[in-house]
Design an enzyme around this catalytic site. Structure first.
Site, mmCIF file in Angstrom:
data_model
loop_
_atom_site.group_PDB
_atom_site.id
_atom_site.type_symbol
_atom_site.label_atom_id
_atom_site.label_comp_id
_atom_site.label_asym_id
_atom_site.label_seq_id
_atom_site.Cartn_x
_atom_site.Cartn_y
_atom_site.Cartn_z
ATOM 1 N N GLY A 31 0.810 -1.208 0.000
ATOM 2 C CA GLY A 31 0.000 0.000 0.000
ATOM 3 C C GLY A 31 0.844 1.258 0.000
ATOM 4 O O GLY A 31 2.023 1.230 -0.365
ATOM 5 N N HIS A 37 4.576 2.233 -7.937
ATOM 6 C CA HIS A 37 3.612 1.122 -8.004
ATOM 7 C C HIS A 37 2.761 1.247 -9.271
ATOM 8 O O HIS A 37 2.459 0.250 -9.927
ATOM 9 C CB HIS A 37 2.672 1.142 -6.795
ATOM 10 C CG HIS A 37 3.355 0.958 -5.474
ATOM 11 N ND1 HIS A 37 3.544 1.990 -4.595
ATOM 12 C CD2 HIS A 37 3.883 -0.148 -4.903
ATOM 13 C CE1 HIS A 37 4.160 1.528 -3.517
ATOM 14 N NE2 HIS A 37 4.378 0.244 -3.679
ATOM 15 N N GLN A 61 7.636 -9.420 7.841
ATOM 16 C CA GLN A 61 8.876 -8.965 7.199
ATOM 17 C C GLN A 61 9.496 -7.755 7.893
ATOM 18 O O GLN A 61 10.503 -7.225 7.441
ATOM 19 C CB GLN A 61 8.662 -8.696 5.710
ATOM 20 C CG GLN A 61 7.836 -7.474 5.371
ATOM 21 C CD GLN A 61 7.530 -7.409 3.883
ATOM 22 O OE1 GLN A 61 6.702 -8.158 3.382
ATOM 23 N NE2 GLN A 61 8.194 -6.511 3.166
ATOM 24 N N GLY A 147 9.360 -3.961 -8.321
ATOM 25 C CA GLY A 147 10.199 -2.808 -8.663
ATOM 26 C C GLY A 147 11.667 -3.105 -8.384
ATOM 27 O O GLY A 147 12.013 -3.729 -7.372
ATOM 28 N N LEU A 184 11.264 6.864 -5.895
ATOM 29 C CA LEU A 184 9.971 6.875 -5.219
ATOM 30 C C LEU A 184 9.905 5.728 -4.224
ATOM 31 O O LEU A 184 10.338 4.611 -4.508
ATOM 32 C CB LEU A 184 8.831 6.744 -6.233
ATOM 33 C CG LEU A 184 8.660 7.892 -7.215
ATOM 34 C CD1 LEU A 184 7.322 7.766 -7.951
ATOM 35 C CD2 LEU A 184 8.718 9.248 -6.520
HETATM 36 O O1 PAF Z 1 8.075 -4.826 -1.878
HETATM 37 C C1 PAF Z 1 7.091 -4.841 -1.122
HETATM 38 O O2 PAF Z 1 6.274 -3.925 -1.078
HETATM 39 C C2 PAF Z 1 6.895 -6.043 -0.208
HETATM 40 O O3 PAF Z 1 8.107 -6.542 0.251
HETATM 41 C C3 PAF Z 1 6.047 -7.160 -0.839
HETATM 42 C C4 PAF Z 1 6.746 -7.773 -2.041
HETATM 43 C C5 PAF Z 1 4.701 -6.611 -1.260
HETATM 44 C C6 PAF Z 1 5.812 -8.276 0.182
HETATM 45 O O4 PAF Z 1 5.142 -7.807 1.310
#
Ligand code: PAF
Length: 284
Positions: A31, A37, A61, A147, A184
């Protein structure tokens, strides 16, 4: 566009489409969406029949609870952006939906995950693999978009995809930058306007190191980048490593291999905000 909260609803919708032969593109996110994105979503919409975007701030994570707490959560604004981009489904599960039980699986892909972010964020890549493997099981995409700002993350996910034999094509997408050059990142919203100006030096220094690297060795280029950035008040380099773009192991000379990338993490400002970026010195 439909916002879906449960894996079961998602499965019902996607199964019907898969049975009609539709190709599914997937953009996993946490998000706080920005143009970076949006560029992944745009590519998925172009290359697939159906695009699914997940929005889930994955607790497993984050090795720093404060970082998890501070992470921006903006689902309404995220959906508004995606609505205009021909996204078909936003998958926004709760933590209980993703982890009805604690995930005890461990993923380890040395030497790719044992350098740079690996030792500095213990458990981070394990958490990324936990959530991405679950999301891949739920979405079963034909292609997934990531990305290149998170350069090491892509390498770890590729290793996981090989290991688990996931039938998905990993599509890396270039870093999107502000006009100033700042990469970004959702974390940029945590910077004050003054800190944002300071943070621009990170990309400026990386870009100017491309010229520097024409005349100097790998270790001189490394030291030049680190000392330039550390001399700027408000910035502190955590690491800068010039690595083989495939193995992510440090290189000692520009002739060592045909793909060389400089990966950096810098602390910026009073909080401080941890920013990452990278630059390609060489690509065959
Ligand atoms: O790169 C991210 O935003 C996150 O590490 C991901 C790949 C969505 C996993 O939570």
């Amino acid at each position: 566009m439909e916002v879906i909260k449960t894996a079961q609803q998602l499965d019902t919708q996607l199964n019907a489409l898969r049975n009609k032969g539709k190709r599914i593109g997937f953009v996993p996110t946490m998000g706080a969406l920005h143009q970076g994105h949006a560029s992944l979503v745009e590519r998925s919409v172009q290359e697939n029949d159906i695009t699914v975007v997940s929005v889930f701030v994955n607790p497993t994570q984050f090795n720093d609870p404060k970082d998890l707490e501070n992470y921006p959560r903006t689902l309404e604004a995220d959906c508004a952006l995606l609505e205009n981009m021909k996204v078909d489904f936003v998958f926004a599960p709760t933590a209980a939906e993703m982890y009805p039980e604690p995930d005890t699986r461990t993923f380890s892909y040395p030497p790719i995950d044992s350098v740079m972010e690996g030792p500095r964020r213990p458990g981070h890549f394990n958490g990324v693999c936990q959530v991405v493997s679950k999301l891949f099981d739920m979405v079963r995409p034909h292609r997934a978009y990531f990305g290149e700002k998170d350069f090491q993350q892509i390498a770890v996910i590729r290793a996981m995809v090989d290991d688990l034999k996931c039938d998905v094509e990993i599509c890396p997408c270039p870093i999107i930058r502000e006009e100033s050059g700042l990469a970004l990142s959702s974390r940029n919203t945590l910077l004050t306007p003054e800190e944002r100006k300071t943070a621009v030096s990170i990309s400026q220094t990386l870009f100017s190191s491309l010229d520097f690297a024409q005349q100097y060795s790998v270790s001189e280029t490394h030291d030049h980048v680190v000392s330039t950035l550390n001399a700027i008040p408000g910035l502190e380099v955590e690491y800068f490593e010039i690595v083989n773009g495939k193995t992510l192991q440090p290189v000692s000379g520009w002739e060592d291999t045909d793909h060389i990338v400089g990966c950096i993490t810098v602390y910026c400002g009073h909080r401080p905000v941890r920013l990452i970026d990278n630059i390609t010195y060489k690509r065959a």
